[in-house]
Design a protein around this motif. Structure first.
Motif, PDB file in Angstrom:
ATOM      1  N   ALA A 187       0.669  -1.361  -0.076  1.00 60.57           N
ATOM      2  CA  ALA A 187      -0.065  -0.092  -0.042  1.00 60.57           C
ATOM      3  C   ALA A 187       0.920   1.022   0.157  1.00 60.57           C
ATOM      4  CB  ALA A 187      -0.881   0.063   1.165  1.00 60.57           C
ATOM      5  N   ARG A 188       0.341   2.189  -0.133  1.00 55.36           N
ATOM      6  CA  ARG A 188       0.883   3.416  -0.354  1.00 55.36           C
ATOM      7  C   ARG A 188       1.391   4.176   0.992  1.00 55.36           C
ATOM      8  NH1 ARG A 188      -2.841   4.798  -4.821  1.00 55.36           N
ATOM      9  NH2 ARG A 188      -4.082   5.909  -3.079  1.00 55.36           N
ATOM     10  N   ALA A 189       0.411   3.685   1.925  1.00 53.55           N
ATOM     11  CA  ALA A 189       0.888   4.183   3.410  1.00 53.55           C
ATOM     12  C   ALA A 189       0.928   2.800   4.352  1.00 53.55           C
ATOM     13  CB  ALA A 189      -0.030   5.241   3.991  1.00 53.55           C
ATOM     14  N   ALA A 190       1.606   2.754   5.475  1.00 49.50           N
ATOM     15  CA  ALA A 190       1.784   1.815   6.309  1.00 49.50           C
ATOM     16  C   ALA A 190       1.315   2.319   7.809  1.00 49.50           C
ATOM     17  CB  ALA A 190       2.951   1.118   6.310  1.00 49.50           C
ATOM     18  N   PRO A 191      -0.044   2.262   8.080  1.00 49.56           N
ATOM     19  CA  PRO A 191      -0.513   3.044   9.262  1.00 49.56           C
ATOM     20  C   PRO A 191       0.150   1.929  10.448  1.00 49.56           C
ATOM     21  CG  PRO A 191      -2.293   2.230   8.060  1.00 49.56           C
ATOM     22  CD  PRO A 191      -1.206   2.309   7.013  1.00 49.56           C
ATOM     23  N   PRO A 192       0.144   2.439  11.772  1.00 49.65           N
ATOM     24  CA  PRO A 192       0.411   1.527  12.734  1.00 49.65           C
ATOM     25  C   PRO A 192      -0.655   0.460  12.946  1.00 49.65           C
ATOM     26  CG  PRO A 192      -0.030   3.560  13.547  1.00 49.65           C
ATOM     27  CD  PRO A 192       0.255   3.849  12.305  1.00 49.65           C
ATOM     28  N   VAL A 193      -0.268  -0.817  13.413  1.00 49.35           N
ATOM     29  CA  VAL A 193      -1.166  -1.784  13.728  1.00 49.35           C
ATOM     30  C   VAL A 193      -1.393  -2.148  15.224  1.00 49.35           C
ATOM     31  CG1 VAL A 193      -2.049  -3.868  12.981  1.00 49.35           C
ATOM     32  CG2 VAL A 193      -0.580  -2.794  11.615  1.00 49.35           C
ATOM     33  N   LEU A 194      -2.813  -2.110  15.826  1.00 49.27           N
ATOM     34  CA  LEU A 194      -2.743  -2.660  17.294  1.00 49.27           C
ATOM     35  C   LEU A 194      -3.635  -3.883  17.185  1.00 49.27           C
ATOM     36  CD1 LEU A 194      -4.569   0.748  18.613  1.00 49.27           C
ATOM     37  CD2 LEU A 194      -2.107   0.016  18.388  1.00 49.27           C
ATOM     38  N   TYR A 195      -2.610  -5.128  17.737  1.00 46.32           N
ATOM     39  CA  TYR A 195      -2.836  -6.405  17.296  1.00 46.32           C
ATOM     40  C   TYR A 195      -3.575  -6.798  19.031  1.00 46.32           C
ATOM     41  CZ  TYR A 195      -0.681  -7.508  13.070  1.00 46.32           C
ATOM     42  OH  TYR A 195      -0.454  -7.439  11.678  1.00 46.32           O
ATOM     43  N   LEU A 196      -4.844  -7.486  18.850  1.00 49.94           N
ATOM     44  CA  LEU A 196      -5.401  -8.130  19.966  1.00 49.94           C
ATOM     45  C   LEU A 196      -4.792  -9.538  19.991  1.00 49.94           C
ATOM     46  CD1 LEU A 196      -7.033  -7.520  22.373  1.00 49.94           C
ATOM     47  CD2 LEU A 196      -8.947  -8.509  21.071  1.00 49.94           C
ATOM     48  N   GLN A 197      -3.846 -10.064  20.773  1.00 51.41           N
ATOM     49  CA  GLN A 197      -3.522 -11.182  20.690  1.00 51.41           C
ATOM     50  C   GLN A 197      -4.297 -12.480  21.218  1.00 51.41           C
ATOM     51  OE1 GLN A 197      -0.663 -11.671  18.981  1.00 51.41           O
ATOM     52  NE2 GLN A 197       1.103 -10.796  19.970  1.00 51.41           N
ATOM     53  N   ARG A 198      -4.506 -13.546  20.366  1.00 48.81           N
ATOM     54  CA  ARG A 198      -5.467 -14.503  20.721  1.00 48.81           C
ATOM     55  C   ARG A 198      -4.395 -15.694  20.837  1.00 48.81           C
ATOM     56  NH1 ARG A 198     -10.519 -15.635  16.983  1.00 48.81           N
ATOM     57  NH2 ARG A 198     -11.410 -16.127  18.886  1.00 48.81           N
ATOM     58  N   LYS A 199      -4.794 -16.550  22.082  1.00 48.54           N
ATOM     59  CA  LYS A 199      -3.672 -17.706  22.351  1.00 48.54           C
ATOM     60  C   LYS A 199      -3.655 -18.813  21.366  1.00 48.54           C
ATOM     61  CE  LYS A 199      -6.921 -20.256  25.029  1.00 48.54           C
ATOM     62  NZ  LYS A 199      -8.109 -19.665  25.013  1.00 48.54           N
ATOM     63  N   GLU A 200      -4.806 -18.749  20.551  1.00 51.97           N
ATOM     64  CA  GLU A 200      -4.746 -19.915  19.331  1.00 51.97           C
ATOM     65  C   GLU A 200      -3.602 -19.675  18.328  1.00 51.97           C
ATOM     66  OE1 GLU A 200      -8.689 -19.876  21.788  1.00 51.97           O
ATOM     67  OE2 GLU A 200      -7.551 -18.216  20.668  1.00 51.97           O
ATOM     68  N   GLY A 201      -3.295 -18.226  18.036  1.00 48.83           N
ATOM     69  CA  GLY A 201      -2.433 -17.859  17.142  1.00 48.83           C
ATOM     70  C   GLY A 201      -1.777 -16.633  17.406  1.00 48.83           C
ATOM     71  N   PRO A 202      -0.917 -16.232  18.253  1.00 47.13           N
ATOM     72  CA  PRO A 202      -0.272 -14.828  18.556  1.00 47.13           C
ATOM     73  C   PRO A 202       0.338 -14.444  17.208  1.00 47.13           C
ATOM     74  CG  PRO A 202       0.051 -16.412  20.403  1.00 47.13           C
ATOM     75  CD  PRO A 202      -0.348 -17.442  19.272  1.00 47.13           C
ATOM     76  N   ALA A 203       0.478 -13.179  17.309  1.00 47.85           N
ATOM     77  CA  ALA A 203       1.184 -12.532  15.948  1.00 47.85           C
ATOM     78  C   ALA A 203       2.247 -12.018  16.546  1.00 47.85           C
ATOM     79  CB  ALA A 203       0.366 -11.160  15.654  1.00 47.85           C
ATOM     80  N   ASP A 204       3.464 -12.093  15.301  1.00 43.84           N
ATOM     81  CA  ASP A 204       4.710 -11.572  15.651  1.00 43.84           C
ATOM     82  C   ASP A 204       4.440 -10.146  15.502  1.00 43.84           C
ATOM     83  OD1 ASP A 204       7.379 -11.097  15.469  1.00 43.84           O
ATOM     84  OD2 ASP A 204       7.854 -12.029  13.613  1.00 43.84           O
ATOM     85  N   LEU A 205       5.047  -9.420  16.610  1.00 47.82           N
ATOM     86  CA  LEU A 205       4.944  -7.989  16.877  1.00 47.82           C
ATOM     87  C   LEU A 205       6.355  -7.326  16.482  1.00 47.82           C
ATOM     88  CD1 LEU A 205       2.766  -7.704  19.851  1.00 47.82           C
ATOM     89  CD2 LEU A 205       1.981  -7.766  17.330  1.00 47.82           C
ATOM     90  N   SER A 206       7.318  -8.050  15.882  1.00 45.83           N
ATOM     91  CA  SER A 206       8.494  -7.616  16.030  1.00 45.83           C
ATOM     92  C   SER A 206       8.724  -6.466  14.669  1.00 45.83           C
ATOM     93  CB  SER A 206       9.714  -8.682  15.619  1.00 45.83           C
ATOM     94  OG  SER A 206       9.381  -9.293  14.556  1.00 45.83           O
ATOM     95  N   GLY A 207       7.808  -6.586  13.775  1.00 47.09           N
ATOM     96  CA  GLY A 207       7.837  -5.706  12.555  1.00 47.09           C
ATOM     97  C   GLY A 207       7.701  -4.092  13.045  1.00 47.09           C
ATOM     98  N   ASP A 208       8.120  -3.193  12.251  1.00 47.62           N
ATOM     99  CA  ASP A 208       7.833  -1.808  12.497  1.00 47.62           C
ATOM    100  C   ASP A 208       6.157  -1.454  12.356  1.00 47.62           C
ATOM    101  OD1 ASP A 208       8.684   0.681  12.724  1.00 47.62           O
ATOM    102  OD2 ASP A 208       8.129   1.170  10.745  1.00 47.62           O
ATOM    103  N   GLY A 209       5.918  -0.800  13.485  1.00 49.09           N
ATOM    104  CA  GLY A 209       4.541  -0.265  13.223  1.00 49.09           C
ATOM    105  C   GLY A 209       3.562  -1.150  14.021  1.00 49.09           C
ATOM    106  N   ASN A 210       4.014  -2.153  14.609  1.00 51.46           N
ATOM    107  CA  ASN A 210       3.224  -3.414  15.311  1.00 51.46           C
ATOM    108  C   ASN A 210       3.094  -3.179  16.661  1.00 51.46           C
ATOM    109  OD1 ASN A 210       2.738  -4.715  13.001  1.00 51.46           O
ATOM    110  ND2 ASN A 210       4.208  -6.309  13.082  1.00 51.46           N
ATOM    111  N   HIS A 211       1.898  -3.090  17.141  1.00 50.20           N
ATOM    112  CA  HIS A 211       1.888  -2.774  19.029  1.00 50.20           C
ATOM    113  C   HIS A 211       0.825  -4.027  19.327  1.00 50.20           C
ATOM    114  CE1 HIS A 211       3.485   1.330  18.343  1.00 50.20           C
ATOM    115  NE2 HIS A 211       2.890   1.172  17.228  1.00 50.20           N
ATOM    116  N   ASP A 212       1.106  -4.213  20.660  1.00 53.83           N
ATOM    117  CA  ASP A 212       0.293  -5.150  21.460  1.00 53.83           C
ATOM    118  C   ASP A 212      -1.060  -4.536  21.993  1.00 53.83           C
ATOM    119  OD1 ASP A 212      -0.818  -7.275  22.954  1.00 53.83           O
ATOM    120  OD2 ASP A 212       1.072  -7.719  23.559  1.00 53.83           O
TER     121      ASP A 212
END
Length: 631
Positions: A187-212
């Motif tokens: 995409a032309r822009a990459a807004p920050p992402v707020l992830y709600l973690q689910r125990k069945e499949g947690p997200a990798d938050l190491s990328g730029d702009g990812n937040h827990d």
């Protein structure tokens, strides 16, 4: 006829503006509307243009004095084996906390936020939190392809993405972070992402702009943070919802605040017959218009209890899943798509499973999203022993164009018809030149302008496309792109999308009529009829049928061909039936007839972005030229 329905229609026809101003009394206003409609505003006029309101206040805060301890949201998740109940008080606490976190990340009035979540109650919270801030949410179905998500990022220009870490299907976990990260990359822009973690499949938050999101959300709740409801103009957008199956730049349907509140509150009581405190269940997804209107806003606006179901009609664990939810939560009415009922019917063709559950609370089953074939309506009526009510509307309208108003008093049912227009919709049948056709003659279904409250005023940042897509075909009317007729009693029959009206040797025929005939055969669960290219007749109908598990295809093609010939006529030139194990559909349950036609004609096709199971297209490919081979 229901005297109340007729009186309602006559009241609306006599003075539409007074009718909707009266309906507006069901809403809490910051500045109430002095006039209902401004014909000089917008493209065809705007509803409640001088009002100020907040939709979150109307869905949550205003119920707290009387309903703080009443259940607001029931989350029933067979895929995780969990059930959660949130009262209006708990919902308010969570919406305030979520709004506080979103505000910390810079989200404010007029900003856009993409919500990319499965059927979890936090999706409802995220939508309401945006509404509280005066921000504009755009919900994208969780698991939607990265390229399609990127197109929505480019069009909406969001400040934030609010996401869950994964979705959960009956047989797999779908990680969301790789899809979101790829969308942000292209995409032309990459807004920050707020992830709600689910125990069945947690997200990798190491990328730029990812937040827990979880710890921030929990901390805001623990601190009791609150955010006041932001006053917005009645015509300010509440949300943007992108229509499925588009090519190129997606069409962003805009929904305003005031008209939506008024129309949904009216419909919950008068169309669906739901009272405050009752349990209502829409078995859909928050990513679709049905989920916006009747999982989230509609039931909460009137103080009802809404069920958020994270499961399937079959397979979680069986075809009794819907009836179990109704019995467990004392649901008074269920709203789902005909395709869900057909899926249940395929597994339970004799309708035996409902008898295993206490369904005494259930008053009605509502169907919408595609044509409801009479055979499926009959099956559901016999199995459930309650009225089965078809109704018709579109993403663009936000609520029913035609329906059978339970709250006003049921009208006689005519199988195959969604009954009659709701107030605000002046429905007509037009020929190709825009001339109104007589009763009983099939043509283009159009709605005389202005559209009623809640309908789209335009497309997001694209007034010209709105005009060309909906208004230019028939000046003075909104073109629905559906074909059908109005009978002598004023009942509307939706026969097909205009693209699905086929031309056989100069005769314009509805594929819907042929589909009704095929599904009336006891061996056929569901079907799709398309017009295949034919060198002599132009087009020739081909029927793809899904059979009952215990049915045989041997000899059935001849039976079905004869049945169509007898009930539709030889003019249909219906000669070919192909059995398949399933039909390709979108995630919202619409059959992908255009793609089936391309495969049948040997044309190349693009995998539809909204397809639920790509393997169903392989079934069609395998079956072409080999009737019954893929069954």
């Amino acid at each position: 006829m229901s005297n109340a329905y007729q009186a309602t229609i006559e009241t609306w026809q006599a003075d539409p503006h007074a009718f909707w101003l009266n309906a507006a009394a069901a809403v809490d206003w910051i500045e109430p509307p002095r006039e209902a409609f401004d014909p000089n505003a917008g493209i065809y006029g705007r509803w409640f243009a001088d009002s100020v309101v907040n939709t979150c206040w109307n869905a949550v805060d205003r119920h707290l004095p009387e309903r703080a301890d009443q259940p607001a949201v029931i989350h029933d998740s067979p895929v995780t084996g969990s059930k959660t109940v949130w009262t209006y008080g708990e919902l308010a606490r969570r919406v305030n906390a979520m709004a506080a976190v979103l505000k910390d990340f810079g989200l404010g009035k007029g900003d856009r936020a993409i919500i990319y979540m499965p059927m979890i109650p936090d999706a409802v919270v995220a939508m309401l939190a945006c509404a509280r801030l005066g921000a504009i949410h755009s919900v994208v179905f969780g698991g939607f392809a990265a390229r399609e998500l990127a197109a929505r990022l480019d069009d909406a220009g969001p400040t934030l993405i609010i996401a869950a870490s994964c979705g959960i299907e009956p047989t797999r976990v779908v990680p969301y972070e790789p899809l979101i990260s790829e969308a942000r990359r292209i995409a032309r822009a990459a807004p920050p992402v707020l992830y709600l973690q689910r125990k069945e499949g947690p997200a990798d938050l190491s990328g730029d702009g990812n937040h827990d999101l979880g710890p921030l959300y929990e901390a805001a709740m623990a601190e009791g943070r609150t955010v006041p409801c932001e006053p917005v103009r009645g015509t300010d957008p509440l949300y943007i919802l992108y229509t499925s199956g588009t090519t190129g730049r997606p069409k962003g349907v805009v929904r305003d605040n005031a008209g939506y509140c008024v129309a949904l509150a009216w419909s919950m009581k008068n169309l669906y017959g739901i009272e405050p405190g009752e349990v209502w269940w829409t078995a859909s997804d928050v990513g679709w218009v049905v989920g916006h209107s009747y999982i989230v806003y509609g039931p909460l606006l009137i103080g009802a209890t809404t069920v958020v179901y994270e499961g399937k009609p079959v397979g979680t664990p069986d075809a009794g899943a819907f009836w179990r939810v109704i019995a467990d939560h004392k649901v008074v009415s269920l709203f789902t798509a005909p395709t869900a009922i057909r899926a249940v019917k395929k597994e339970d063709p004799d309708g035996l499973l409902p008898a295993n559950y206490d369904l005494s609370s259930l008053r009605a089953l509502f169907l919408a999203g595609e044509r409801a074939d009479p055979a499926s309506i009959d099956w559901a009526e016999r199995a459930l022993k309650v009225p089965v009510i078809d109704h018709w509307w579109q993403t663009e309208t936000g609520w029913a164009i035609c329906g059978n108003p339970v709250g006003l008093g049921l009208l006689p049912v005519k199988p195959g018809s969604p009954t009659k227009p709701m107030p605000g919709y002046d429905v007509v049948i037009l020929d190709e030149a825009g001339k109104e056709l007589p009763r009983g003659v099939m043509g283009n279904i159009a709605i005389r302008l202005p559209l009623p409250p809640a309908c789209l005023p335009t497309l997001w940042h694209d007034d010209e496309r709105f005009r060309s897509a909906y208004l230019e075909a028939f000046p003075g009317y909104y073109a629905t792109s559906d074909a059908g007729l109005i009978d002598d009693d004023g009942y509307v029959f939706i026969m097909a999308r205009t693209d699905d009206v086929i031309n056989v040797a100069g005769h314009r025929l509805s594929t819907g009529v042929m589909e009704d005939v095929l599904t009336s055969h006891p061996a056929v669960v569901e079907c799709a009829v398309i017009g295949a290219e034919d060198a002599i007749k132009g087009q020739a109908p081909v029927g793809f049928v899904v059979l009952r598990p215990d049915a045989s295809f041997e000899g059935l093609e001849a039976e079905l061909v004869a049945k169509v010939r007898q009930e539709v006529g030889p003019v249909a030139a219906f000669k070919r039936v192909i059995a398949v194990p399933r039909l390709p559909k979108t995630r919202s349950g619409k059959t992908l007839r255009a793609t089936i036609k391309k495969i049948t004609d040997g044309e190349s096709y693009t995998m539809p972005a909204t397809i639920d199971d790509p393997g169903a297209l392989t079934d069609i490919e395998d079956a072409i030229g080999k009737p019954g081979a893929a069954a």
